[in-house]
Design a protein around this motif. Sequence first.
Motif, PDB file in Angstrom:
ATOM      1  N   TRP A   1       0.833  -1.206   0.000  1.00  0.00           N
ATOM      2  CA  TRP A   1       0.000   0.000   0.000  1.00  0.00           C
ATOM      3  C   TRP A   1       0.864   1.251   0.000  1.00  0.00           C
ATOM      4  CZ3 TRP A   1      -5.003   0.098   3.481  1.00  0.00           C
ATOM      5  CH2 TRP A   1      -5.907  -0.864   2.996  1.00  0.00           C
ATOM      6  N   ARG A   2       0.226   2.357  -0.418  1.00  0.00           N
ATOM      7  CA  ARG A   2       0.865   3.662  -0.331  1.00  0.00           C
ATOM      8  C   ARG A   2       0.064   4.532   0.634  1.00  0.00           C
ATOM      9  NH1 ARG A   2       1.500   2.662  -5.977  1.00  0.00           N
ATOM     10  NH2 ARG A   2      -0.576   3.465  -6.353  1.00  0.00           N
ATOM     11  N   MET A   3       0.779   5.257   1.477  1.00  0.00           N
ATOM     12  CA  MET A   3       0.110   6.234   2.361  1.00  0.00           C
ATOM     13  C   MET A   3       0.642   7.619   2.043  1.00  0.00           C
ATOM     14  SD  MET A   3       0.380   7.128   6.387  1.00  0.00           S
ATOM     15  CE  MET A   3       0.030   5.575   7.168  1.00  0.00           C
ATOM     16  N   VAL A   4      -0.280   8.549   1.740  1.00  0.00           N
ATOM     17  CA  VAL A   4       0.130   9.939   1.541  1.00  0.00           C
ATOM     18  C   VAL A   4      -0.215  10.700   2.823  1.00  0.00           C
ATOM     19  CG1 VAL A   4       0.006  10.000  -0.966  1.00  0.00           C
ATOM     20  CG2 VAL A   4      -2.077  10.368   0.352  1.00  0.00           C
ATOM     21  N   THR A   5       0.534  11.754   3.098  1.00  0.00           N
ATOM     22  CA  THR A   5       0.285  12.508   4.327  1.00  0.00           C
ATOM     23  C   THR A   5       0.329  14.015   4.044  1.00  0.00           C
ATOM     24  OG1 THR A   5       2.568  12.853   5.051  1.00  0.00           O
ATOM     25  CG2 THR A   5       1.598  10.715   5.558  1.00  0.00           C
ATOM     26  N   THR A   6      -0.163  14.766   5.009  1.00  0.00           N
ATOM     27  CA  THR A   6      -0.104  16.224   4.877  1.00  0.00           C
ATOM     28  C   THR A   6       1.139  16.775   5.577  1.00  0.00           C
ATOM     29  OG1 THR A   6      -1.534  16.394   6.810  1.00  0.00           O
ATOM     30  CG2 THR A   6      -2.611  16.521   4.672  1.00  0.00           C
ATOM     31  N   TRP A   7       2.006  15.895   6.036  1.00  0.00           N
ATOM     32  CA  TRP A   7       3.190  16.329   6.799  1.00  0.00           C
ATOM     33  C   TRP A   7       4.451  16.235   5.959  1.00  0.00           C
ATOM     34  CZ3 TRP A   7      -0.364  17.650   9.842  1.00  0.00           C
ATOM     35  CH2 TRP A   7      -1.336  16.775  10.299  1.00  0.00           C
ATOM     36  N   SER A   8       5.444  17.044   6.336  1.00  0.00           N
ATOM     37  CA  SER A   8       6.755  16.901   5.700  1.00  0.00           C
ATOM     38  C   SER A   8       7.262  15.501   6.046  1.00  0.00           C
ATOM     39  CB  SER A   8       7.731  17.937   6.266  1.00  0.00           C
ATOM     40  OG  SER A   8       7.193  19.227   6.110  1.00  0.00           O
ATOM     41  N   PRO A   9       8.077  14.904   5.164  1.00  0.00           N
ATOM     42  CA  PRO A   9       8.560  13.541   5.432  1.00  0.00           C
ATOM     43  C   PRO A   9       9.251  13.450   6.800  1.00  0.00           C
ATOM     44  CG  PRO A   9       9.229  14.292   3.252  1.00  0.00           C
ATOM     45  CD  PRO A   9       8.605  15.461   3.926  1.00  0.00           C
ATOM     46  N   HIS A  10       8.872  12.453   7.570  1.00  0.00           N
ATOM     47  CA  HIS A  10       9.482  12.174   8.875  1.00  0.00           C
ATOM     48  C   HIS A  10       9.375  13.345   9.854  1.00  0.00           C
ATOM     49  CE1 HIS A  10      10.940   9.087   6.241  1.00  0.00           C
ATOM     50  NE2 HIS A  10      11.690   9.943   5.586  1.00  0.00           N
ATOM     51  N   PHE A  11       8.419  14.224   9.626  1.00  0.00           N
ATOM     52  CA  PHE A  11       8.152  15.378  10.497  1.00  0.00           C
ATOM     53  C   PHE A  11       8.010  14.882  11.947  1.00  0.00           C
ATOM     54  CE2 PHE A  11       4.907  18.712  11.777  1.00  0.00           C
ATOM     55  CZ  PHE A  11       5.746  19.791  11.616  1.00  0.00           C
TER      56      PHE A  11
ATOM     57  N   VAL B   1       6.978  13.805  15.522  1.00  0.00           N
ATOM     58  CA  VAL B   1       5.711  13.334  16.093  1.00  0.00           C
ATOM     59  C   VAL B   1       4.743  12.822  15.016  1.00  0.00           C
ATOM     60  CG1 VAL B   1       3.760  13.782  17.640  1.00  0.00           C
ATOM     61  CG2 VAL B   1       5.945  14.947  18.029  1.00  0.00           C
ATOM     62  N   LEU B   2       4.374  13.673  14.040  1.00  0.00           N
ATOM     63  CA  LEU B   2       3.360  13.288  13.058  1.00  0.00           C
ATOM     64  C   LEU B   2       3.935  12.382  11.963  1.00  0.00           C
ATOM     65  CD1 LEU B   2       1.842  16.858  12.857  1.00  0.00           C
ATOM     66  CD2 LEU B   2       0.781  14.881  13.958  1.00  0.00           C
ATOM     67  N   GLY B   3       4.960  12.858  11.282  1.00  0.00           N
ATOM     68  CA  GLY B   3       5.593  12.044  10.234  1.00  0.00           C
ATOM     69  C   GLY B   3       6.270  10.814  10.827  1.00  0.00           C
ATOM     70  N   GLU B   4       6.907  11.020  11.966  1.00  0.00           N
ATOM     71  CA  GLU B   4       7.548   9.884  12.647  1.00  0.00           C
ATOM     72  C   GLU B   4       6.487   8.884  13.109  1.00  0.00           C
ATOM     73  OE1 GLU B   4      11.279  12.413  14.567  1.00  0.00           O
ATOM     74  OE2 GLU B   4       9.662  11.738  15.861  1.00  0.00           O
ATOM     75  N   GLY B   5       5.345   9.411  13.527  1.00  0.00           N
ATOM     76  CA  GLY B   5       4.255   8.545  13.988  1.00  0.00           C
ATOM     77  C   GLY B   5       3.756   7.633  12.885  1.00  0.00           C
ATOM     78  N   VAL B   6       3.556   8.181  11.683  1.00  0.00           N
ATOM     79  CA  VAL B   6       3.060   7.335  10.587  1.00  0.00           C
ATOM     80  C   VAL B   6       4.140   6.360  10.103  1.00  0.00           C
ATOM     81  CG1 VAL B   6       1.126   8.726   9.815  1.00  0.00           C
ATOM     82  CG2 VAL B   6       3.382   9.204   8.899  1.00  0.00           C
ATOM     83  N   ASP B   7       5.415   6.757  10.213  1.00  0.00           N
ATOM     84  CA  ASP B   7       6.497   5.815   9.891  1.00  0.00           C
ATOM     85  C   ASP B   7       6.394   4.603  10.830  1.00  0.00           C
ATOM     86  OD1 ASP B   7       7.475   7.543   7.983  1.00  0.00           O
ATOM     87  OD2 ASP B   7       9.120   8.316   9.208  1.00  0.00           O
ATOM     88  N   GLU B   8       6.157   4.899  12.119  1.00  0.00           N
ATOM     89  CA  GLU B   8       6.018   3.821  13.108  1.00  0.00           C
ATOM     90  C   GLU B   8       4.801   2.950  12.804  1.00  0.00           C
ATOM     91  OE1 GLU B   8       7.659   2.964  16.384  1.00  0.00           O
ATOM     92  OE2 GLU B   8       9.126   3.676  14.929  1.00  0.00           O
ATOM     93  N   PHE B   9       3.700   3.600  12.436  1.00  0.00           N
ATOM     94  CA  PHE B   9       2.471   2.869  12.099  1.00  0.00           C
ATOM     95  C   PHE B   9       2.758   1.842  11.002  1.00  0.00           C
ATOM     96  CE2 PHE B   9      -1.055   2.485   9.082  1.00  0.00           C
ATOM     97  CZ  PHE B   9      -2.075   2.032   9.902  1.00  0.00           C
ATOM     98  N   ALA B  10       3.475   2.282   9.960  1.00  0.00           N
ATOM     99  CA  ALA B  10       3.790   1.375   8.848  1.00  0.00           C
ATOM    100  C   ALA B  10       4.645   0.206   9.348  1.00  0.00           C
ATOM    101  CB  ALA B  10       4.511   2.138   7.741  1.00  0.00           C
ATOM    102  N   LYS B  11       5.539   0.514  10.278  1.00  0.00           N
ATOM    103  CA  LYS B  11       6.409  -0.538  10.837  1.00  0.00           C
ATOM    104  C   LYS B  11       5.573  -1.543  11.654  1.00  0.00           C
ATOM    105  CE  LYS B  11       9.334  -0.160  14.356  1.00  0.00           C
ATOM    106  NZ  LYS B  11      10.196   0.648  15.221  1.00  0.00           N
ATOM    107  N   TRP B  12       4.654  -1.028  12.473  1.00  0.00           N
ATOM    108  CA  TRP B  12       3.809  -1.920  13.298  1.00  0.00           C
ATOM    109  C   TRP B  12       2.988  -2.850  12.402  1.00  0.00           C
ATOM    110  CZ3 TRP B  12       1.393   2.869  16.074  1.00  0.00           C
ATOM    111  CH2 TRP B  12       2.320   3.428  16.953  1.00  0.00           C
ATOM    112  N   VAL B  13       2.399  -2.254  11.356  1.00  0.00           N
ATOM    113  CA  VAL B  13       1.532  -3.046  10.471  1.00  0.00           C
ATOM    114  C   VAL B  13       2.339  -4.153   9.808  1.00  0.00           C
ATOM    115  CG1 VAL B  13       0.196  -2.960   8.327  1.00  0.00           C
ATOM    116  CG2 VAL B  13      -0.185  -1.225  10.099  1.00  0.00           C
ATOM    117  N   LYS B  14       3.537  -3.826   9.384  1.00  0.00           N
ATOM    118  CA  LYS B  14       4.385  -4.825   8.728  1.00  0.00           C
ATOM    119  C   LYS B  14       4.738  -5.951   9.707  1.00  0.00           C
ATOM    120  CE  LYS B  14       8.015  -5.114   5.382  1.00  0.00           C
ATOM    121  NZ  LYS B  14       8.882  -4.405   4.466  1.00  0.00           N
ATOM    122  N   GLN B  15       5.063  -5.552  10.937  1.00  0.00           N
ATOM    123  CA  GLN B  15       5.429  -6.574  11.929  1.00  0.00           C
ATOM    124  C   GLN B  15       4.225  -7.431  12.317  1.00  0.00           C
ATOM    125  OE1 GLN B  15       7.279  -4.139  14.936  1.00  0.00           O
ATOM    126  NE2 GLN B  15       9.311  -4.397  14.046  1.00  0.00           N
TER     127      GLN B  15
END
Length: 372
Positions: free
Chosen positions: A47-57, A59-73
């Motif tokens: 899947w692809r996830m688009v966001t309204t945040w700067s990459p790895h911003f 709390v927010l960008g870092e949070g969605v990076d973590e989300f993707a990691k949790w889902v994969k695990q």
Amino acid sequence: MRKMNRRTFMQKGGIAALAGGSVMAAACSKEKKDAGPAVHSQKKYSWRMVTTWSPHFPVLGEGVDEFAKWVKQMSQGRLSIQVYGANELVPAFESFEAVRQGTAQMSHGAAYYWAGKVPAGQFFSTVPFGMNTQQMNAWLTAGGGMKLWEALYAPFNLIPFAAGNTGMQMGGWFNKMINSVSDIQGLKMRIPGLGSKVINKCGGSGLATPGAEIYTNLERGVIDATEWIGPYHDFLKGFHKIAKYYYYPGWHEPGTVLELAVNKSAFEELPTDLQEIIRAGAARLNGRILYEFDAKNGEYLSKLINEHNINLQKFPDDVLATFKKYADEAIEELVSSNADAAKIYASYASFRNQISAWEEITTHTYDAALRL
Ligand code: CA
């Protein structure tokens, strides 16, 4: 018929074998039935996830990076999500449309960013003088809010999830004191959502400046004031270097909900266990972002005050009262012109009345007691 004990049963070899066979067959068939989607367990989804945040911003960008990691695990690699920051795949405010059309399967942002397309969605992010973070989570999760949100997004082929909250925000950075409402006249302020309508009603101009341009615009005098989020992110933006006064409270954003919007068709194609993994990941992200904001905001407020000597100011009561009067008007205008907004606001307002009465005798009384 004589009741068979284990010994006599075992002695009837053939029958035992047959019985054993049918037990095995029953077990297999039960396993297949229970496992259901496990038949497809080896199928992998990208899947692809688009966001309204700067990459790895933070709390927010870092949070969605973590989300993707949790889902994969959690899915043992069966669902992988590639996260794109704003403008990497589509511009920030086009992520709603990108997910709707299937360019990406999910997005992370806030419902008030799509107010032009879905005005009633603003009640699912935040409204001025609206519910706080705890109230919003209670309404969405256990007060019927989520069902209304899902119904609002269904015609767009989207499923929303609450996936983060900024907590209470700050009132913003100003280059002059706000002693009365007349000080807002002619003021150009960056402020999103219905808050901008309040500033307009006070005689100022509420502007929706994109995050990346705020600093330069404030420094060059294109805008006279801006709000952003809270002490941590405001510090990272460096606003304390170019604005004199830091006002509170964030009357316009008392607990902004961040959303994960998922393409409904893509979600329905997933086996049920992967759907549940997305639900679980969204719930975890909902907490993670809020707790991180709360922890960091305390730390950075202290840093701004003690190390950078900022001039911290509270909006005068009569200014807040005027903001509130105009916020009520802005909400009334939205509700009277939009049937979805009217329906959602009826639930919002009734839930709020009920929970406020409870909070009055608990948290409010407790907070007051701490100051005795
Ligand atoms: Ca804000």
